[in-house]
Design a protein around this motif. Sequence first.
Motif, PDB file in Angstrom:
ATOM      1  N   GLU A 252       0.663  -1.287   0.043  1.00  0.00           N
ATOM      2  CA  GLU A 252      -0.096  -0.141   0.069  1.00  0.00           C
ATOM      3  C   GLU A 252       0.830   1.309   0.008  1.00  0.00           C
ATOM      4  O   GLU A 252       1.818   1.264   0.811  1.00  0.00           O
ATOM      5  N   MET A 253       0.380   2.258  -0.851  1.00  0.00           N
ATOM      6  CA  MET A 253       1.299   3.237  -1.107  1.00  0.00           C
ATOM      7  C   MET A 253       0.571   4.604  -1.557  1.00  0.00           C
ATOM      8  O   MET A 253      -0.433   4.478  -2.260  1.00  0.00           O
ATOM      9  N   TYR A 254       0.985   5.630  -1.287  1.00  0.00           N
ATOM     10  CA  TYR A 254       0.610   7.189  -1.579  1.00  0.00           C
ATOM     11  C   TYR A 254       1.576   7.453  -2.739  1.00  0.00           C
ATOM     12  O   TYR A 254       2.722   7.626  -2.324  1.00  0.00           O
ATOM     13  N   LEU A 255       1.136   7.687  -4.093  1.00  0.00           N
ATOM     14  CA  LEU A 255       2.013   7.605  -5.229  1.00  0.00           C
ATOM     15  C   LEU A 255       1.929   9.188  -5.845  1.00  0.00           C
ATOM     16  O   LEU A 255       0.799   9.474  -6.411  1.00  0.00           O
ATOM     17  N   TRP A 256       2.935   9.739  -6.133  1.00  0.00           N
ATOM     18  CA  TRP A 256       3.135  11.105  -6.748  1.00  0.00           C
ATOM     19  C   TRP A 256       4.228  10.971  -7.850  1.00  0.00           C
ATOM     20  O   TRP A 256       5.041  10.230  -7.845  1.00  0.00           O
ATOM     21  N   PRO A 257       3.744  11.641  -8.901  1.00  0.00           N
ATOM     22  CA  PRO A 257       2.666  11.931  -9.568  1.00  0.00           C
ATOM     23  C   PRO A 257       1.532  10.779  -9.956  1.00  0.00           C
ATOM     24  O   PRO A 257       2.167   9.855 -10.032  1.00  0.00           O
ATOM     25  N   TYR A 258       0.381  11.304 -10.367  1.00  0.00           N
ATOM     26  CA  TYR A 258      -0.782  10.121 -10.530  1.00  0.00           C
ATOM     27  C   TYR A 258      -0.341   9.259 -12.024  1.00  0.00           C
ATOM     28  O   TYR A 258      -0.813   8.426 -12.302  1.00  0.00           O
ATOM     29  N   PHE A 259       0.403  10.000 -12.697  1.00  0.00           N
ATOM     30  CA  PHE A 259       0.816   9.659 -13.772  1.00  0.00           C
ATOM     31  C   PHE A 259       1.559   8.381 -13.953  1.00  0.00           C
ATOM     32  O   PHE A 259       1.495   7.597 -14.916  1.00  0.00           O
ATOM     33  N   ALA A 260       2.282   8.142 -12.644  1.00  0.00           N
ATOM     34  CA  ALA A 260       2.981   6.739 -12.610  1.00  0.00           C
ATOM     35  C   ALA A 260       2.220   5.422 -12.754  1.00  0.00           C
ATOM     36  O   ALA A 260       2.732   4.561 -13.253  1.00  0.00           O
ATOM     37  N   ARG A 261       0.926   5.715 -12.623  1.00  0.00           N
ATOM     38  CA  ARG A 261       0.071   4.488 -12.703  1.00  0.00           C
ATOM     39  C   ARG A 261      -1.401   4.988 -13.344  1.00  0.00           C
ATOM     40  O   ARG A 261      -2.393   4.395 -13.163  1.00  0.00           O
ATOM     41  N   TYR A 262      -1.374   5.812 -14.422  1.00  0.00           N
ATOM     42  CA  TYR A 262      -2.442   6.194 -15.048  1.00  0.00           C
ATOM     43  C   TYR A 262      -2.371   6.034 -16.620  1.00  0.00           C
ATOM     44  O   TYR A 262      -1.128   6.116 -17.174  1.00  0.00           O
ATOM     45  N   PRO A 263      -3.331   5.503 -17.180  1.00  0.00           N
ATOM     46  CA  PRO A 263      -3.145   5.213 -18.570  1.00  0.00           C
ATOM     47  C   PRO A 263      -2.969   6.802 -19.383  1.00  0.00           C
ATOM     48  O   PRO A 263      -3.430   7.425 -19.385  1.00  0.00           O
ATOM     49  N   LEU A 264      -1.473   6.504 -19.772  1.00  0.00           N
ATOM     50  CA  LEU A 264      -1.191   7.913 -20.509  1.00  0.00           C
ATOM     51  C   LEU A 264      -1.854   8.312 -21.771  1.00  0.00           C
ATOM     52  O   LEU A 264      -2.089   9.368 -22.188  1.00  0.00           O
ATOM     53  N   HIS A 265      -2.348   7.378 -22.445  1.00  0.00           N
ATOM     54  CA  HIS A 265      -3.309   7.658 -23.679  1.00  0.00           C
ATOM     55  C   HIS A 265      -4.604   8.045 -23.337  1.00  0.00           C
ATOM     56  O   HIS A 265      -5.392   8.541 -24.123  1.00  0.00           O
ATOM     57  N   ASP A 266      -5.060   7.932 -22.021  1.00  0.00           N
ATOM     58  CA  ASP A 266      -6.644   8.414 -21.512  1.00  0.00           C
ATOM     59  C   ASP A 266      -6.224   9.720 -20.842  1.00  0.00           C
ATOM     60  O   ASP A 266      -7.456  10.334 -20.592  1.00  0.00           O
ATOM     61  N   LEU A 267      -5.357  10.505 -21.168  1.00  0.00           N
ATOM     62  CA  LEU A 267      -5.293  11.676 -20.322  1.00  0.00           C
ATOM     63  C   LEU A 267      -6.111  12.826 -21.270  1.00  0.00           C
ATOM     64  O   LEU A 267      -5.997  12.971 -22.297  1.00  0.00           O
ATOM     65  N   THR A 268      -6.619  13.749 -20.360  1.00  0.00           N
ATOM     66  CA  THR A 268      -7.604  14.752 -20.721  1.00  0.00           C
ATOM     67  C   THR A 268      -6.669  16.060 -21.201  1.00  0.00           C
ATOM     68  O   THR A 268      -5.494  15.889 -20.831  1.00  0.00           O
ATOM     69  N   PRO A 269      -7.161  16.903 -21.736  1.00  0.00           N
ATOM     70  CA  PRO A 269      -6.326  18.296 -22.162  1.00  0.00           C
ATOM     71  C   PRO A 269      -5.741  18.703 -20.954  1.00  0.00           C
ATOM     72  O   PRO A 269      -4.641  19.207 -20.775  1.00  0.00           O
ATOM     73  N   ASP A 270      -6.679  18.950 -19.745  1.00  0.00           N
ATOM     74  CA  ASP A 270      -6.070  19.451 -18.656  1.00  0.00           C
ATOM     75  C   ASP A 270      -4.933  18.720 -17.867  1.00  0.00           C
ATOM     76  O   ASP A 270      -4.044  19.229 -17.416  1.00  0.00           O
ATOM     77  N   GLN A 271      -5.236  17.429 -17.969  1.00  0.00           N
ATOM     78  CA  GLN A 271      -4.233  16.513 -17.390  1.00  0.00           C
ATOM     79  C   GLN A 271      -2.917  16.518 -18.080  1.00  0.00           C
ATOM     80  O   GLN A 271      -1.858  16.380 -17.592  1.00  0.00           O
TER      81      GLN A 271
END
Length: 229
Positions: free
Chosen positions: A168-187
């Motif tokens: 269990e971990m708190y992870l910065w930045p969230y991009f580390a485990r976020y689908p990069l192809h699904d990022l919105t413009p503001d992200q």
Amino acid sequence: MSRIYQAAVIAAGLLAGTALAAPGFAKTVQVETIPVAPSEPENAPAIPAEDLAAPEAGEPAAAEGSKAPTPASAELPQVLYSTSYLPKPVQRMQAQLKEAALSGNMERLRMVFESNELPPTVSFGQIDDPIDFLKEISGDGEGFEILAILADIMDAGFLHVDAGTPQEMYLWPYFARYPLHDLTPDQKVELFRIVTAGDFAEMQDFGAWTFYRVGIGPDGTLHYFVAGD
């Protein structure tokens, strides 16, 4: 309207006009007799209302007001921004890291590292001193670039990952485990505060975030500040 579609409409109109204008034309309508089921006898037993909507065997009944998650909400992790979501020890470590980064003093960061029972991971290879290592890989040779990266990372959104497990971990930045192809413009704007467009393109090709990330355990232990895969 395309030429093919216009031609089809004109042809249909001509055929319809010809059929209607033809002498002796009559339209034959076939009549189909639909059998009507006999009504229930007056003394037939009433069917309980609960049996009308009973789920099939093996299928749990849906909870009142529940809604099945959409594919997007089921797949994308929840991004958090407010530190009020963090346990107190994690809040304290996050604040110390950010303060050390903004101070411009690598020795302040050393103090934060040494507050851990064990030094955090800053490299996947063997190193002697984590602060000396970070200075060496910094573009300016003194660590200011690394401190700037750390400050931007601790300002970004974060994730709570592997809850209820030893990892269990708190992870910065969230991009580390976020689908990069699904990022919105503001992200993407948020992402480009940390990396360049060239870095992002390479990570998309690789399929994962490979830049710096910070992992803090629920007890406030800083586990890593590291880049790479």
